[in-house]
Design a protein around this motif. Structure first.
Motif, PDB file in Angstrom:
ATOM      1  N   TRP A  14      14.155   2.790  -4.569  1.00 23.48           N
ATOM      2  CA  TRP A  14      14.665   1.783  -3.625  1.00 23.48           C
ATOM      3  C   TRP A  14      15.560   2.396  -2.553  1.00 23.48           C
ATOM      4  CZ3 TRP A  14      12.096  -2.393  -3.138  1.00 23.48           C
ATOM      5  CH2 TRP A  14      11.477  -3.000  -4.243  1.00 23.48           C
ATOM      6  N   ASN A  15      15.966   3.659  -2.700  1.00 27.82           N
ATOM      7  CA  ASN A  15      16.770   4.266  -1.631  1.00 27.82           C
ATOM      8  C   ASN A  15      15.971   4.369  -0.329  1.00 27.82           C
ATOM      9  OD1 ASN A  15      15.085   6.400  -2.298  1.00 27.82           O
ATOM     10  ND2 ASN A  15      16.715   7.908  -2.527  1.00 27.82           N
ATOM     11  N   ASP A  16      14.638   4.306  -0.424  1.00 31.28           N
ATOM     12  CA  ASP A  16      13.806   4.335   0.782  1.00 31.28           C
ATOM     13  C   ASP A  16      13.241   2.955   1.132  1.00 31.28           C
ATOM     14  OD1 ASP A  16      14.123   7.028   1.486  1.00 31.28           O
ATOM     15  OD2 ASP A  16      12.661   7.656  -0.010  1.00 31.28           O
ATOM     16  N   PHE A  17      13.973   1.928   0.748  1.00 38.18           N
ATOM     17  CA  PHE A  17      13.618   0.525   1.006  1.00 38.18           C
ATOM     18  C   PHE A  17      13.333   0.277   2.499  1.00 38.18           C
ATOM     19  CE2 PHE A  17      15.257  -3.739  -1.013  1.00 38.18           C
ATOM     20  CZ  PHE A  17      14.065  -4.358  -0.709  1.00 38.18           C
ATOM     21  N   TRP A  18      13.984   1.061   3.385  1.00 36.07           N
ATOM     22  CA  TRP A  18      13.800   0.836   4.829  1.00 36.07           C
ATOM     23  C   TRP A  18      12.346   0.994   5.248  1.00 36.07           C
ATOM     24  CZ3 TRP A  18      11.989   3.866   8.905  1.00 36.07           C
ATOM     25  CH2 TRP A  18      11.668   5.195   8.588  1.00 36.07           C
ATOM     26  N   ILE A  19      11.585   1.796   4.477  1.00 36.89           N
ATOM     27  CA  ILE A  19      10.178   1.996   4.837  1.00 36.89           C
ATOM     28  C   ILE A  19       9.434   0.661   4.747  1.00 36.89           C
ATOM     29  CG2 ILE A  19       8.043   3.184   4.157  1.00 36.89           C
ATOM     30  CD1 ILE A  19       9.924   5.516   3.190  1.00 36.89           C
ATOM     31  N   HIS A  20       9.806  -0.173   3.776  1.00 35.66           N
ATOM     32  CA  HIS A  20       9.206  -1.509   3.682  1.00 35.66           C
ATOM     33  C   HIS A  20       9.755  -2.416   4.793  1.00 35.66           C
ATOM     34  CE1 HIS A  20       8.681  -1.104  -1.023  1.00 35.66           C
ATOM     35  NE2 HIS A  20       8.364  -0.003  -0.396  1.00 35.66           N
ATOM     36  N   GLU A  21      11.087  -2.481   4.867  1.00 37.22           N
ATOM     37  CA  GLU A  21      11.698  -3.525   5.696  1.00 37.22           C
ATOM     38  C   GLU A  21      11.866  -3.117   7.157  1.00 37.22           C
ATOM     39  OE1 GLU A  21      11.687  -6.298   4.643  1.00 37.22           O
ATOM     40  OE2 GLU A  21      11.820  -6.199   2.462  1.00 37.22           O
TER      41      GLU A  21
ATOM     42  N   GLU B 141       8.662  12.363   3.041  1.00 39.74           N
ATOM     43  CA  GLU B 141       7.216  12.450   3.288  1.00 39.74           C
ATOM     44  C   GLU B 141       6.891  11.959   4.701  1.00 39.74           C
ATOM     45  OE1 GLU B 141       4.368   9.671   2.218  1.00 39.74           O
ATOM     46  OE2 GLU B 141       2.782  11.106   1.795  1.00 39.74           O
ATOM     47  N   LEU B 142       7.565  10.883   5.134  1.00 42.23           N
ATOM     48  CA  LEU B 142       7.308  10.397   6.497  1.00 42.23           C
ATOM     49  C   LEU B 142       7.699  11.451   7.531  1.00 42.23           C
ATOM     50  CD1 LEU B 142       8.233   6.595   6.493  1.00 42.23           C
ATOM     51  CD2 LEU B 142       6.178   7.747   5.672  1.00 42.23           C
ATOM     52  N   LEU B 143       8.791  12.173   7.257  1.00 39.69           N
ATOM     53  CA  LEU B 143       9.196  13.264   8.160  1.00 39.69           C
ATOM     54  C   LEU B 143       8.118  14.352   8.197  1.00 39.69           C
ATOM     55  CD1 LEU B 143      11.160  14.907   9.904  1.00 39.69           C
ATOM     56  CD2 LEU B 143      12.305  15.644   7.793  1.00 39.69           C
ATOM     57  N   GLU B 144       7.624  14.720   7.010  1.00 37.27           N
ATOM     58  CA  GLU B 144       6.576  15.756   6.951  1.00 37.27           C
ATOM     59  C   GLU B 144       5.343  15.341   7.747  1.00 37.27           C
ATOM     60  OE1 GLU B 144       7.465  16.870   2.351  1.00 37.27           O
ATOM     61  OE2 GLU B 144       5.351  16.728   2.930  1.00 37.27           O
ATOM     62  N   ILE B 145       4.950  14.069   7.586  1.00 36.03           N
ATOM     63  CA  ILE B 145       3.759  13.585   8.297  1.00 36.03           C
ATOM     64  C   ILE B 145       4.006  13.616   9.800  1.00 36.03           C
ATOM     65  CG2 ILE B 145       2.332  11.540   8.735  1.00 36.03           C
ATOM     66  CD1 ILE B 145       2.683  10.845   5.735  1.00 36.03           C
ATOM     67  N   ALA B 146       5.194  13.149  10.215  1.00 36.25           N
ATOM     68  CA  ALA B 146       5.506  13.121  11.650  1.00 36.25           C
ATOM     69  C   ALA B 146       5.512  14.541  12.216  1.00 36.25           C
ATOM     70  CB  ALA B 146       6.848  12.435  11.882  1.00 36.25           C
ATOM     71  N   ASN B 147       6.087  15.488  11.476  1.00 31.88           N
ATOM     72  CA  ASN B 147       6.105  16.883  11.940  1.00 31.88           C
ATOM     73  C   ASN B 147       4.688  17.441  12.046  1.00 31.88           C
ATOM     74  OD1 ASN B 147       8.867  16.914  12.108  1.00 31.88           O
ATOM     75  ND2 ASN B 147       9.202  18.042  10.198  1.00 31.88           N
ATOM     76  N   ARG B 148       3.901  17.186  11.003  1.00 29.33           N
ATOM     77  CA  ARG B 148       2.534  17.725  10.972  1.00 29.33           C
ATOM     78  C   ARG B 148       1.697  17.166  12.121  1.00 29.33           C
ATOM     79  NH1 ARG B 148      -0.156  15.376   6.121  1.00 29.33           N
ATOM     80  NH2 ARG B 148      -0.905  13.801   7.575  1.00 29.33           N
TER      81      ARG B 148
ATOM     82  N   MET C  89       0.843  -1.206   0.000  1.00 33.65           N
ATOM     83  CA  MET C  89       0.000   0.000   0.000  1.00 33.65           C
ATOM     84  C   MET C  89       0.878   1.257   0.000  1.00 33.65           C
ATOM     85  SD  MET C  89      -2.978   1.393   2.593  1.00 33.65           S
ATOM     86  CE  MET C  89      -1.957   1.626   4.036  1.00 33.65           C
ATOM     87  N   VAL C  90       1.813   1.318   0.919  1.00 36.53           N
ATOM     88  CA  VAL C  90       2.753   2.440   1.013  1.00 36.53           C
ATOM     89  C   VAL C  90       4.065   1.967   0.397  1.00 36.53           C
ATOM     90  CG1 VAL C  90       3.950   4.002   2.578  1.00 36.53           C
ATOM     91  CG2 VAL C  90       1.654   3.187   3.148  1.00 36.53           C
ATOM     92  N   THR C  91       4.396   2.506  -0.771  1.00 35.98           N
ATOM     93  CA  THR C  91       5.516   1.979  -1.550  1.00 35.98           C
ATOM     94  C   THR C  91       6.584   3.044  -1.728  1.00 35.98           C
ATOM     95  OG1 THR C  91       3.923   0.626  -2.774  1.00 35.98           O
ATOM     96  CG2 THR C  91       6.118   0.868  -3.736  1.00 35.98           C
ATOM     97  N   ALA C  92       7.818   2.684  -1.450  1.00 38.22           N
ATOM     98  CA  ALA C  92       8.921   3.612  -1.678  1.00 38.22           C
ATOM     99  C   ALA C  92       8.994   3.940  -3.171  1.00 38.22           C
ATOM    100  CB  ALA C  92      10.231   3.002  -1.202  1.00 38.22           C
ATOM    101  N   ARG C  93       9.051   5.224  -3.485  1.00 29.79           N
ATOM    102  CA  ARG C  93       9.113   5.627  -4.888  1.00 29.79           C
ATOM    103  C   ARG C  93      10.434   5.204  -5.518  1.00 29.79           C
ATOM    104  NH1 ARG C  93       6.105   9.017  -7.695  1.00 29.79           N
ATOM    105  NH2 ARG C  93       5.067   9.887  -5.882  1.00 29.79           N
TER     106      ARG C  93
ATOM    107  N   PHE D  79       2.309   6.079  18.136  1.00 32.52           N
ATOM    108  CA  PHE D  79       1.359   5.184  17.464  1.00 32.52           C
ATOM    109  C   PHE D  79       0.414   5.963  16.545  1.00 32.52           C
ATOM    110  CE2 PHE D  79       2.666   2.330  20.983  1.00 32.52           C
ATOM    111  CZ  PHE D  79       3.168   1.317  20.185  1.00 32.52           C
ATOM    112  N   HIS D  80       0.151   7.203  16.903  1.00 36.55           N
ATOM    113  CA  HIS D  80      -0.644   8.052  16.012  1.00 36.55           C
ATOM    114  C   HIS D  80       0.123   8.316  14.704  1.00 36.55           C
ATOM    115  CE1 HIS D  80      -3.395  11.193  14.715  1.00 36.55           C
ATOM    116  NE2 HIS D  80      -2.344  11.973  14.516  1.00 36.55           N
ATOM    117  N   VAL D  81       1.419   8.629  14.838  1.00 42.31           N
ATOM    118  CA  VAL D  81       2.237   8.893  13.647  1.00 42.31           C
ATOM    119  C   VAL D  81       2.332   7.642  12.775  1.00 42.31           C
ATOM    120  CG1 VAL D  81       4.615   9.336  12.875  1.00 42.31           C
ATOM    121  CG2 VAL D  81       3.565  10.802  14.618  1.00 42.31           C
ATOM    122  N   LEU D  82       2.533   6.493  13.406  1.00 46.43           N
ATOM    123  CA  LEU D  82       2.646   5.243  12.633  1.00 46.43           C
ATOM    124  C   LEU D  82       1.380   5.024  11.797  1.00 46.43           C
ATOM    125  CD1 LEU D  82       4.465   2.704  12.208  1.00 46.43           C
ATOM    126  CD2 LEU D  82       3.160   1.609  14.035  1.00 46.43           C
ATOM    127  N   ARG D  83       0.247   5.273  12.408  1.00 46.78           N
ATOM    128  CA  ARG D  83      -1.029   5.103  11.704  1.00 46.78           C
ATOM    129  C   ARG D  83      -1.138   6.078  10.527  1.00 46.78           C
ATOM    130  NH1 ARG D  83      -5.576   1.884  13.639  1.00 46.78           N
ATOM    131  NH2 ARG D  83      -7.368   2.478  12.392  1.00 46.78           N
TER     132      ARG D  83
END
Ligand SMILES: [Zn+2]
Length: 563
Positions: free
Chosen positions: A351-358, A470-477, A345-349, A441-445
């Motif tokens: 592969w440099n952001d592969f950590w988001i998957h793994e 993008e994950l940083l932006e979401i966490a900040n927001r 569902m949430v896919t790294a654009r 847990f709110h940020v993770l969601r």
């Protein structure tokens, strides 16, 4: 050592997926060339005959795409092992002008020397939708140690029936079907027709629309439809005389969706026995990350001859019902299922952001263990992950990378290797310490579903590409904080920060030393004679009075570099 650690050790101990001068088809992603950046795939219609006896395939793929920028040719990727028999184009926008163009002459006969070919598309304008039909076939690459190398696995069930699977995360789907092999482009939907000899069963992505006799006697066509975007390596064939088991499962949304496990007939009893555990994994992940994203199609698990892979809505399961060496749960199923959120569902654009998957996909195993067995199990899992961290390169390097490069992970080459799993998992753990449970847990969601309204969407709009930024932006927001300093040190630098400590009589001085002297105001917990105290640490460091107390720094092991 958990099995997951063993899996990563295998990754790290075996030759890299991509040799220094990789054949194109055996790597995936990296910088996108103009001939692929110029079009956006809307749909694939893959049709494939699989011959278990000859270990050959014969197929066609219709690529429906929109042209994004002016070009006179586009690039399509396909392993050179496979012959291209015919390529034709039907430009829907310019049917009269272009019509049906035979471009066989651009393909070098049966002997191809590259892992891609170009299709001229003169007459197609930016914005136009066009289709390309490619007929191809041959003996696809055989995977020798899937899923760490890709291709077809031609195995046999214990009773001697064909047992066939594909896996191609490291190399991309161009190992076995023609496509645009780059993580940044997914079709909005996909049709998959598979013809196999009777009585073999095909378990693949999406929903089964139906089966009917093929023109060849003794063969059946199995038609599947994927109703959402899908990454190309997530497309997988699984073929065997499977028995389909069903579990009645109700989503956290209240919806019922099909929940199936295709097992070998020999393992039907084991399959029935483990299904409730699989459903428990689903429940925990839905409660944590939001509703299962592919409810419109199904949730499927299929027994495979290789260890496993996160194939969308048809998780490859090859853990042989072996659970985990340290905890009473099936780590492999939980890990692969987590990728339905983190990867599918949430896919790294890129592969440099592969950590988001793994990394996130690994961390949620610790959260499962905590929920099921308590905080000590969580700490044991995090300690095991910590022992695997190698710091060979930044977890999220800047600039486009291929899968092969990301997995290199050797000292000196700057590639993160297994750190995308274990340091990535620790990034989540440290953020949990920094933010506290409620905020974390709110940020993770929200990382999974940035807008709560998307949790009720099933038509594909719930899927998105993401980046570390993008994950940083979401966490900040979502927290009202600025976490850029944390992301910069933890994800963009290879070396760990180090907590420098000095005790002088009754005073204790604490200061973070960081790569490139980056700011790292990470608070640290102290245990002073059994009393806990959290100390903020400004960039210049801090000195506090601790008297004669017996001191333990970071007693619950929340932070890397504070040991
Ligand atoms: Zn994984």
């Amino acid at each position: 050592m958990s099995c997951l650690s063993i899996a990563a050790a295998v990754i790290l101990a075996t030759p890299p997926l991509a040799p220094s001068a990789p054949q194109e088809a055996q790597d995936s992603g990296g910088p996108l060339d103009a001939e692929r950046a110029c079009y956006d795939v809307l749909r694939y219609d893959l049709s494939i005959q699989v011959d278990p006896q000859q270990e050959r395939i014969l197929g066609s793929n219709r690529i429906t795409a929109r042209l994004l920028s002016t070009t006179d040719r586009i690039r399509v990727d396909l392993d050179r092992r496979l012959a291209v028999h015919d390529v034709s184009m039907n430009d829907i926008g310019h049917v009269d002008a272009v019509g049906y163009v035979d471009v066989n002459d651009v393909v070098t006969g049966g002997e191809r020397t590259e892992d891609f070919f170009f299709v001229p598309i003169a007459g197609v304008s930016p914005g136009d939708v066009f289709t390309i039909d490619i007929n191809y076939g041959g003996s696809p690459r055989e995977a020798v140690r899937a899923p760490w190398d890709g291709g077809f696995v031609w195995a046999q069930t214990p009773s001697g029936a064909p047992w066939i699977a594909t896996a191609c995360q490291g190399e991309g789907a161009d190992l076995w079907w023609p496509c645009k092999d780059h993580p940044s482009d997914e079709p909005d939907s996909m049709g998959i027709d598979v013809e196999v000899p009777d009585p073999l069963v095909v378990a693949t992505n999406g929903r089964l629309l139906g089966t009917w006799p093929a023109a060849r006697p003794g063969h059946t066509i199995h038609r599947w439809e994927v109703s959402t975007p899908i990454n190309n390596y997530g497309v997988a064939l699984n073929i065997a005389p499977y028995v389909r088991l069903e579990h009645l499962y109700t989503s956290v949304t209240g919806e019922r969706f099909p929940f199936y496990f295709w097992v070998l007939p020999e393992d039907e009893a084991k399959g029935r026995a483990i299904l409730p555990e699989f459903a428990g994994h689903m429940r925990q992940l839905e409660e944590l990350c939001g509703p299962y994203p592919f409810r419109a199609d199904k949730y499927g698990v299929v027994q495979t001859p290789h260890l496993g892979m996160e194939h969308q809505s048809i998780i490859a399961y090859g853990n042989r019902f072996a659970g985990d060496p340290n905890f009473e749960y099936d780590w492999l199923h939980h890990h692969e299922l987590s990728h339905e959120w983190w990867g599918n569902m949430v896919t790294a654009r890129d592969w440099n952001d592969f950590w988001i998957h793994e990394g996130i996909g690994t961390y949620v195993q610790a959260l499962y263990l905590e929920q099921r067995f308590g905080p000590e199990a969580y700490r044991q899992k995090m300690a095991a992950d910590r022992r695997r961290i190698a710091n060979t390169g930044p977890v999220a390097p800047r600039g486009s990378k291929s899968t092969g490069w990301m997995y290199l992970g050797r000292p000196g080459n700057g590639s993160p290797g297994g750190d995308i799993y274990f340091k990535g998992s620790w990034v989540c753990h440290e953020l949990r310490w920094l933010l506290g449970d409620d905020e974390f847990f709110h940020v993770l969601r929200r990382w999974a579903y940035p807008d709560p309204a998307l949790e009720l969407v099933t038509d594909g709009a719930q899927c998105r590409f993401t980046t570390t930024d993008e994950l940083l932006e979401i966490a900040n927001r979502e927290t009202g904080r600025d976490l850029a300093w944390y992301f910069e040190v933890a994800l963009r630098r290879a070396a760990l920060p180090t907590l420098e400590t000095q005790r002088d009589g009754t005073s204790l001085t604490l200061r973070w030393s960081t790569p490139d002297d980056l700011p790292y105001p990470m608070p640290v917990e102290l245990d002073l004679d059994g009393h806990r105290r959290t100390v903020p640490i400004p960039p210049e460091g801090t000195t506090i009075d601790v008297g004669q107390a017996k001191l333990t720094i970071d007693p619950d092991d929340w932070l890397l570099g504070a040991e």
